[in-house]
Scaffold this motif. Structure first.
Motif, mmCIF file in Angstrom:
data_model
loop_
_atom_site.group_PDB
_atom_site.id
_atom_site.type_symbol
_atom_site.label_atom_id
_atom_site.label_comp_id
_atom_site.label_asym_id
_atom_site.label_seq_id
_atom_site.Cartn_x
_atom_site.Cartn_y
_atom_site.Cartn_z
ATOM 1 N N GLU A 115 3.243 -7.262 5.309
ATOM 2 C CA GLU A 115 3.763 -5.990 4.799
ATOM 3 C C GLU A 115 3.080 -4.846 5.530
ATOM 4 O O GLU A 115 1.863 -4.848 5.719
ATOM 5 C CB GLU A 115 3.531 -5.877 3.292
ATOM 6 C CG GLU A 115 4.118 -4.610 2.698
ATOM 7 C CD GLU A 115 4.346 -4.697 1.205
ATOM 8 O OE1 GLU A 115 4.735 -3.674 0.606
ATOM 9 O OE2 GLU A 115 4.154 -5.793 0.623
ATOM 10 N N ASN A 122 1.983 0.686 2.172
ATOM 11 C CA ASN A 122 2.087 0.537 0.718
ATOM 12 C C ASN A 122 2.631 1.835 0.125
ATOM 13 O O ASN A 122 2.075 2.915 0.343
ATOM 14 C CB ASN A 122 0.717 0.230 0.096
ATOM 15 C CG ASN A 122 0.802 0.102 -1.415
ATOM 16 O OD1 ASN A 122 1.636 -0.626 -1.925
ATOM 17 N ND2 ASN A 122 -0.043 0.826 -2.122
ATOM 18 N N GLU A 123 3.738 1.720 -0.580
ATOM 19 C CA GLU A 123 4.357 2.849 -1.277
ATOM 20 C C GLU A 123 4.513 4.065 -0.359
ATOM 21 O O GLU A 123 4.136 5.188 -0.695
ATOM 22 C CB GLU A 123 3.549 3.207 -2.527
ATOM 23 C CG GLU A 123 3.580 2.090 -3.565
ATOM 24 C CD GLU A 123 2.979 2.494 -4.904
ATOM 25 O OE1 GLU A 123 2.167 3.451 -4.938
ATOM 26 O OE2 GLU A 123 3.303 1.846 -5.926
ATOM 27 N N ASP A 124 5.095 3.843 0.796
ATOM 28 C CA ASP A 124 5.210 4.918 1.777
ATOM 29 C C ASP A 124 6.298 5.925 1.456
ATOM 30 O O ASP A 124 6.499 6.870 2.224
ATOM 31 C CB ASP A 124 5.428 4.312 3.174
ATOM 32 C CG ASP A 124 4.142 3.739 3.740
ATOM 33 O OD1 ASP A 124 3.353 4.511 4.298
ATOM 34 O OD2 ASP A 124 3.906 2.521 3.587
ATOM 35 N N TYR A 167 7.167 7.298 8.447
ATOM 36 C CA TYR A 167 7.081 5.863 8.196
ATOM 37 C C TYR A 167 8.154 5.083 8.942
ATOM 38 O O TYR A 167 7.895 3.978 9.450
ATOM 39 C CB TYR A 167 7.178 5.567 6.696
ATOM 40 C CG TYR A 167 7.086 4.092 6.375
ATOM 41 C CD1 TYR A 167 5.881 3.398 6.541
ATOM 42 C CD2 TYR A 167 8.198 3.373 5.945
ATOM 43 C CE1 TYR A 167 5.792 2.042 6.268
ATOM 44 C CE2 TYR A 167 8.112 2.020 5.675
ATOM 45 C CZ TYR A 167 6.911 1.359 5.832
ATOM 46 O OH TYR A 167 6.824 0.007 5.562
ATOM 47 N N THR A 224 7.775 -0.978 2.972
ATOM 48 C CA THR A 224 7.455 -0.481 1.632
ATOM 49 C C THR A 224 8.388 0.647 1.194
ATOM 50 O O THR A 224 8.274 1.133 0.077
ATOM 51 C CB THR A 224 6.001 0.031 1.583
ATOM 52 O OG1 THR A 224 5.909 1.263 2.293
ATOM 53 C CG2 THR A 224 5.053 -0.976 2.195
ATOM 54 N N ASP A 269 9.964 -3.945 -0.168
ATOM 55 C CA ASP A 269 9.089 -3.991 -1.343
ATOM 56 C C ASP A 269 9.472 -2.857 -2.288
ATOM 57 O O ASP A 269 9.378 -1.673 -1.931
ATOM 58 C CB ASP A 269 7.630 -3.846 -0.886
ATOM 59 C CG ASP A 269 6.634 -3.937 -2.037
ATOM 60 O OD1 ASP A 269 7.066 -4.085 -3.197
ATOM 61 O OD2 ASP A 269 5.423 -3.858 -1.776
ATOM 62 N N GLU A 270 9.885 -3.205 -3.509
ATOM 63 C CA GLU A 270 10.274 -2.207 -4.501
ATOM 64 C C GLU A 270 9.349 -2.282 -5.707
ATOM 65 O O GLU A 270 8.967 -3.378 -6.135
ATOM 66 C CB GLU A 270 11.731 -2.416 -4.932
ATOM 67 C CG GLU A 270 12.717 -2.258 -3.790
ATOM 68 C CD GLU A 270 14.155 -2.283 -4.233
ATOM 69 O OE1 GLU A 270 15.013 -1.755 -3.490
ATOM 70 O OE2 GLU A 270 14.446 -2.826 -5.318
ATOM 71 N N HIS A 271 9.006 -1.129 -6.282
ATOM 72 C CA HIS A 271 8.099 -1.049 -7.426
ATOM 73 C C HIS A 271 8.801 -0.374 -8.599
ATOM 74 O O HIS A 271 9.467 0.651 -8.424
ATOM 75 C CB HIS A 271 6.848 -0.246 -7.071
ATOM 76 C CG HIS A 271 6.011 -0.868 -6.003
ATOM 77 N ND1 HIS A 271 4.844 -0.301 -5.529
ATOM 78 C CD2 HIS A 271 6.159 -2.036 -5.313
ATOM 79 C CE1 HIS A 271 4.319 -1.075 -4.597
ATOM 80 N NE2 HIS A 271 5.111 -2.126 -4.439
ATOM 81 N N GLY A 296 7.413 -5.984 -5.671
ATOM 82 C CA GLY A 296 5.980 -6.171 -5.480
ATOM 83 C C GLY A 296 5.126 -5.665 -6.618
ATOM 84 O O GLY A 296 3.994 -6.114 -6.793
#
Length: 268
Positions: free
Chosen positions: A34, A37-39, A47, A70, A82-84, A112
């Motif tokens: 990955e 992170n959380e970009d 990004y 991310t 990657d989804e939060h 993630g």
């Protein structure tokens, strides 16, 4: 690149040799990398270009590695996104069908970080219902949702010990306990097939959720039903396409009673 070589390289590589010297002779089975992170918090807009640089260089040397972005990017198509999601129970229930209409051409999805955040210091039963409903959506769409990771996992329950609310497992110096959401996770992981089975809910009400999987080798069908309302919801299960069905089945359920044992089984 040095890190990847340290993890995967053989004795003929600089960093693989260092790993062996450090006491781990076998290489690690690395599959995913990955980038960031959380970009989506980065307001510079850089990004997209930075991910493309990493993607190009890593793929040239390690074409089998899956690259995770991310945040959505346009320069190249990442293998995985990657989804939060941190949600209230109402939001979890309302968005449980989030992935039902996701574009199947990719990228794949890694949820993630995710959690229903109600309860203190650990999730309560309402949060567990939200989590369970959300998990039916991930399980139902596991062709596109390939990985998921609940967060946060642990909380020190002593005053002042909590950093992130809420957390799956509570502990102090002498003991630990699993929250209702933890037991929901245990149930979902314990009854899991290898293939998603098409299922349809009819006349079940807006707060009933389901997913079904089967394991052909074990001859098992796993049906999960989540009733997030405060009303009893009788369920009739109709199976089509099965030539032979056993006369008895096992039911596991999560309920409010018996705080010492959240998970129960019965054979109707």
């Amino acid at each position: 690149m040095d890190e990847i070589e340290y993890v995967t390289g053989g004795p003929d590589t600089k960093w693989g040799a260092e790993r062996i010297k450090d006491g781990h002779a076998a290489s690690f089975p690395l599959h995913y990398v990955e980038v960031g992170n959380e970009d989506w918090f980065d307001k510079s807009g850089s990004y997209d270009g930075r991910f493309a640089q990493y993607f190009k260089e890593i793929k040239q040397r390690y074409p089998n590695l899956q690259l995770i972005a991310t945040a959505p990017v346009k320069g190249v198509k990442p293998d995985v996104l990657d989804e939060h999601y941190y949600m209230s129970a109402e939001e979890s229930l309302g968005d449980a069908h989030h992935y039902d209409k996701t574009d199947r051409t990719g990228p794949k999805i890694f949820v993630g970080e995710w959690a229903t955040r109600e309860g203190d210091p650990t999730p309560n039963l309402q949060a567990a219902l939200g989590d369970a409903a959300w998990m039916t959506g991930m399980e139902r769409n596991s062709d596109i949702v390939i990985m998921a990771s609940y967060a946060p996992l642990f909380v020190n329950v002593n005053p002042g010990g909590m950093q992130w609310a809420t957390d799956l497992i509570g502990y102090d110096a002498l003991s630990s306990y699993g929250s209702p959401s933890y037991w929901a996770q245990v149930m979902f992981g314990s009854y899991l097939g290898t293939e998603v089975v098409a299922s349809t809910l009819t006349s079940a009400g807006p707060l009933v959720y389901t997913s079904a999987t089967r394991d052909e080798k074990r001859h098992k069908l796993f049906i999960k039903v989540v009733n997030a309302s405060s009303e009893t919801a009788p369920v009739n299960i109709a199976l089509t396409g099965a030539a032979k069905i056993a006369a008895r089945c096992q039911a596991g359920y999560l309920e409010r009673q018996d705080p010492e044992r959240h998970q129960h089984h019965r054979e109707p």
